[in-house]
Design an enzyme around this catalytic site. Structure first.
Site, PDB file in Angstrom:
ATOM      1  CE  LYS A 281     -14.911  14.565  10.809  1.00 16.23           C
ATOM      2  NZ  LYS A 281     -14.440  14.250   9.447  1.00 16.23           N
TER       3      LYS A 281
ATOM      4  CB  SER B  11     -18.609  13.024  13.567  1.00 13.76           C
ATOM      5  OG  SER B  11     -18.720  12.753  14.942  1.00 13.76           O
TER       6      SER B  11
ATOM      7  CG  ASN C 216      -4.084   8.079  12.812  1.00 10.15           C
ATOM      8  OD1 ASN C 216      -3.345   7.491  13.586  1.00 10.15           O
ATOM      9  ND2 ASN C 216      -5.344   8.332  13.097  1.00 10.15           N
TER      10      ASN C 216
ATOM     11  NE  ARG D 163     -12.550  10.379  26.667  1.00 11.47           N
ATOM     12  CZ  ARG D 163     -12.469   9.468  25.699  1.00 11.47           C
ATOM     13  NH1 ARG D 163     -11.335   8.829  25.497  1.00 11.47           N
ATOM     14  NH2 ARG D 163     -13.524   9.179  24.964  1.00 11.47           N
TER      15      ARG D 163
ATOM     16  CE1 TYR E 166     -13.191  13.992  14.136  1.00  7.18           C
ATOM     17  CE2 TYR E 166     -14.910  13.781  15.798  1.00  7.18           C
ATOM     18  CZ  TYR E 166     -14.378  13.431  14.571  1.00  7.18           C
ATOM     19  OH  TYR E 166     -15.034  12.530  13.764  1.00  7.18           O
TER      20      TYR E 166
END
Length: 347
Positions: A161, A132, A42, A303, A157
């Site tokens: 973390k 994060s 990535n 979202r 995600y």
């Protein structure tokens, strides 16, 4: 005190956005040898050319998949006197994690476990984990401190973390000579002030600022602001945007903090944010002001996986690491635009 001339810091994900900026700061602020591990899943191979253009130094990169312990072991055998690891390598797209949760658990947790096994085998005792602010979820009280309890993770995600922090903390407790720092980034944005290095998303970006700059450059047709009916001052989500070079500087300070034995407990946790909440629409307007570009944007539906409102209390990082963020929102946006223009010139 480690001998910087003969010791090595390993940076996983060194070709990535935050990893590459951290390597720049390490090269400019210390004399450690820096070795990157990145398989470019990535990121871009030309990142190391950019780092060299800025610092005048070439960084060795080990092109291996950290999820493969055997090839990782072979690669690490070539690293001389490793004394610290900064672990960035992870997938980071919230929408992709919602769509492909197994990919995120396998990659983000598997790679972390493997790199800790490497630390154990090679007696590497200083470890920084890239965490994060998403670990906090939707919180009741702002700003968040390092003691703010975690809410339910809003995405796979974010959960990787939360779990990653537990893995690092539990391993640290089991290894008396091992010390770790968990750095909870808020929203890293912007680019190196030279305009020669910045966020370089593959395909369509998931993050706000590259989406803004690509829309302004005509690469993307329009920007969608996800939701304007949240309980915030203008209805859009609020984030704590922080310049990527300020985040990078905190990693240098955190590594020195570990190596110099300044922490009072084995695992220390720091919020990395400016302490200011900025709405998505305020970020858009800041960009329009500094770039003198009118942005084509529309309001869309909310979202999945988005936290409504989060910003940091960064007092602890300021006090313990002597870390002060230097860049304001307009400077963040201007640096991102400068980087976008540089990419346009390259084509």
């Amino acid at each position: 005190m480690a001998n910087q001339n003969t010791s090595t810091i390993i940076v996983t994900g060194g070709a990535g956005y935050i990893g590459s900026h951290t390597i720049i700061e390490l090269l400019q602020q210390t004399d450690y040898t820096i070795v990157s591990i990145d398989n470019f899943s990535n990121s871009n191979t030309d990142t190391f050319d950019r780092i060299e253009a800025i610092t005048g130094k070439r960084v060795k990169n080990l092109n291996v998949d950290i999820c493969n312990l055997e090839t990782l072991e072979l690669a690490i055998a070539s690293v001389k006197n490793p004394i610290g690891v900064i672990h960035f390598a992870a997938f980071k797209s919230v929408p992709q994690s919602v769509a492909e949760p197994l990919l995120y658990y396998q990659n983000n947790l598997g790679s972390l476990i493997n790199i800790l096994k490497i630390c154990q085998k090679h007696h590497i005792s200083n470890f920084i984990f890239s965490s994060s602010c998403s670990v906090y979820g939707n919180v009741e009280k702002l700003p968040v401190t390092e003691q703010t309890p975690f809410s339910v993770a809003e995405s796979p995600y974010a959960q990787t973390k939360q779990m990653g922090e537990d893995i690092v903390s539990n391993y640290t407790k089991s290894a008396p000579s091992f010390k770790s720092v968990l750095l909870r980034y808020f929203n890293p944005v912007g680019a190196h002030t030279s305009g020669l290095n910045g966020e370089y998303p593959r395909g369509k970006p998931d993050n706000l600022v590259p989406y803004i700059t690509q829309t302004a450059a005509g690469i993307l047709q329009k920007l969608t602001v996800f939701g304007n009916d949240y309980d915030t001052r203008d209805g859009s989500c609020i984030r704590d945007y922080i310049h990527v070079s300020d985040i990078a500087d905190a990693h240098v300070k955190a590594m020195n903090y570990l190596i110099d034995n300044k922490q009072s407990k084995q695992t220390s946790v720091f919020n990395l944010g400016t302490g200011n909440g900025v709405s998505v629409l305020e970020a858009v307007h800041s960009f329009e002001k500094v770039s003198q570009q009118k942005l084509n944007y529309e309001i869309g539906p909310r979202r999945a996986g988005d936290v409504i409102n989060i910003y940091a209390n960064n007092d602890f990082a300021k006090k313990e690491l002597n870390w002060i963020p230097k860049y304001n929102l307009d400077e963040m946006m201007l640096s991102a635009w400068k980087w976008q223009l540089h990419l346009q010139e390259e084509k």
